[in-house]
Motif scaffolding. Structure first.
Motif, short mmCIF file in Angstrom:
data_model
loop_
_atom_site.label_atom_id
_atom_site.label_comp_id
_atom_site.label_asym_id
_atom_site.label_seq_id
_atom_site.Cartn_x
_atom_site.Cartn_y
_atom_site.Cartn_z
N THR A 1 -0.47 33.44 13.59
CA THR A 1 -0.79 33.24 12.17
C THR A 1 0.20 32.25 11.57
O THR A 1 1.07 32.60 10.77
N PRO A 2 0.09 30.99 12.00
CA PRO A 2 1.10 29.98 11.63
C PRO A 2 1.20 29.72 10.12
O PRO A 2 2.25 29.25 9.67
N LEU A 3 0.15 30.00 9.36
CA LEU A 3 0.25 29.80 7.91
C LEU A 3 1.38 30.65 7.32
O LEU A 3 2.10 30.20 6.43
N LEU A 4 1.56 31.86 7.85
CA LEU A 4 2.61 32.73 7.32
C LEU A 4 3.99 32.15 7.65
O LEU A 4 4.91 32.21 6.81
N ALA A 5 4.15 31.59 8.82
CA ALA A 5 5.42 30.97 9.19
C ALA A 5 5.71 29.76 8.30
O ALA A 5 6.84 29.53 7.86
N ARG A 6 4.67 28.98 8.03
CA ARG A 6 4.84 27.81 7.16
C ARG A 6 5.25 28.23 5.75
O ARG A 6 6.14 27.62 5.14
N ALA A 7 4.62 29.29 5.24
CA ALA A 7 4.99 29.78 3.91
C ALA A 7 6.45 30.23 3.90
O ALA A 7 7.19 29.94 2.95
N ALA A 8 6.89 30.90 4.97
CA ALA A 8 8.28 31.38 5.03
C ALA A 8 9.27 30.23 4.98
O ALA A 8 10.36 30.35 4.39
N SER A 9 8.91 29.10 5.57
CA SER A 9 9.84 27.97 5.61
C SER A 9 10.11 27.40 4.22
O SER A 9 11.09 26.69 4.01
N TRP A 10 9.23 27.73 3.25
CA TRP A 10 9.39 27.24 1.88
C TRP A 10 10.15 28.23 0.99
O TRP A 10 10.43 27.93 -0.18
N VAL A 11 10.47 29.40 1.49
CA VAL A 11 11.12 30.41 0.65
C VAL A 11 12.57 30.01 0.39
O VAL A 11 13.41 29.96 1.30
#
Length: 289
Positions: free
Chosen positions: A90-100
């Motif tokens: 679920t790479p979208l979740l990893a991408r979102a985390a990188s913006w936190v």
């Protein structure tokens, strides 16, 4: 600023957590503390008791179970950002985390804490809405499951009752024909988002859009889905024109309100542009006029 006085309990079992939550409505649960501690310091929150749950190993871990990926509430942001299962399934979740926020905050903050905090400008709620995730909520009475679309209610308010704890989140594993996009705009990288969007898409072999969902950042009092995208995109081969039509339709129904980042019209334009770019990325369109 200094926080108001409070009692502190480092829980060693969920029973201790239930006892504390049942004892008083003015109890707060703390783990990473990256959202709650600033609120305490500013005295926007003044609980009588803080219950520290970081010793409860059963609330951590990232694993797969059939067609879902389960993320424990105590998983750190950096674990969500870099865990191989999340990057693969679920790479979208990893991408979102990188913006936190910033690296230091991602090292301390917990996934469940961010979700339960329900900040409309936060990355995880928007991604979980796009992914149609399910929140696992427990209390002494047992466990219940709440879809992301039903979890976020208002300013820092969720479906959690005072005696419940978010213990994990289940995210559907990306299916065949799926793709995603994530875009966010802030004054500086790591600042609160002025606007953003997380998009999940599924397409049939003939390139027809089968599923589209987009969680918006900072679009209202609570994390929310972009309205009516499916009316324009589902059942069609999506091109730049359809994306522009879908964004116009969605933004006509979004009212982010005025805040320190700008007027409502400006913030709506920013959110719309982030949604446009995220949709273009998800549909593999290099440019959307």
């Amino acid at each position: 600023m200094k926080p108001p006085p409070f009692d502190y309990l480092r829980a060693t079992s969920l029973d201790e957590v239930w006892d504390a939550l049942d004892s008083d409505d003015d109890v707060k649960v703390i783990a990473g503390g990256q959202s709650l501690v600033p609120l305490l310091s500013l005295r926007f929150a003044s609980p009588s008791l803080l219950v520290d749950i970081t010793a409860l190993d059963e609330l951590g871990g990232i694993s797969t179970d059939g067609d879902v990926l389960r993320v424990g509430a105590l998983s750190r942001h950096v674990q969500v950002e870099k865990h191989p299962l999340i990057l693969d399934r679920t790479p979208l979740l990893a991408r979102a985390a990188s913006w936190v926020a910033h690296a230091q905050i991602r090292n301390r903050g917990t996934f469940g804490g961010s979700v339960a905090h329900s900040d409309s400008a936060a990355e995880f709620p928007a991604a979980l809405l796009a992914l149609d995730a399910t929140m696992i909520v427990r209390s002494r009475a047992g466990e219940r499951r709440v879809r992301a679309a039903d979890f976020f209610h208002a300013y820092f308010t969720t479906a959690l009752t005072p005696t419940e704890l978010l213990t994990a989140v289940e995210v559907p594993i990306a299916r065949s024909g799926s793709s995603w996009g994530f875009e966010e705009f802030a004054r500086r990288r790591g600042d609160y988002a002025i606007g953003g969007a997380a998009v999940y898409v599924e397409r049939d072999p003939d390139d027809t859009c089968r599923v589209v969902r987009a969680g918006l950042l900072a679009a209202g009092p609570a994390p929310c889905l972009a309205p009516r995208l499916e009316d324009v995109l589902v059942g069609n081969v999506v091109d730049a024109g359809r994306i522009n039509d879908a964004v116009r339709s969605a933004m006509a129904r979004v009212n982010p309100g005025e805040n320190v980042h700008g007027a409502s019209e400006y913030r709506r334009d920013v959110i719309g542009e982030m949604l446009r770019r995220a949709l273009a990325s998800a549909f593999n369109l290099e440019e959307v006029a």
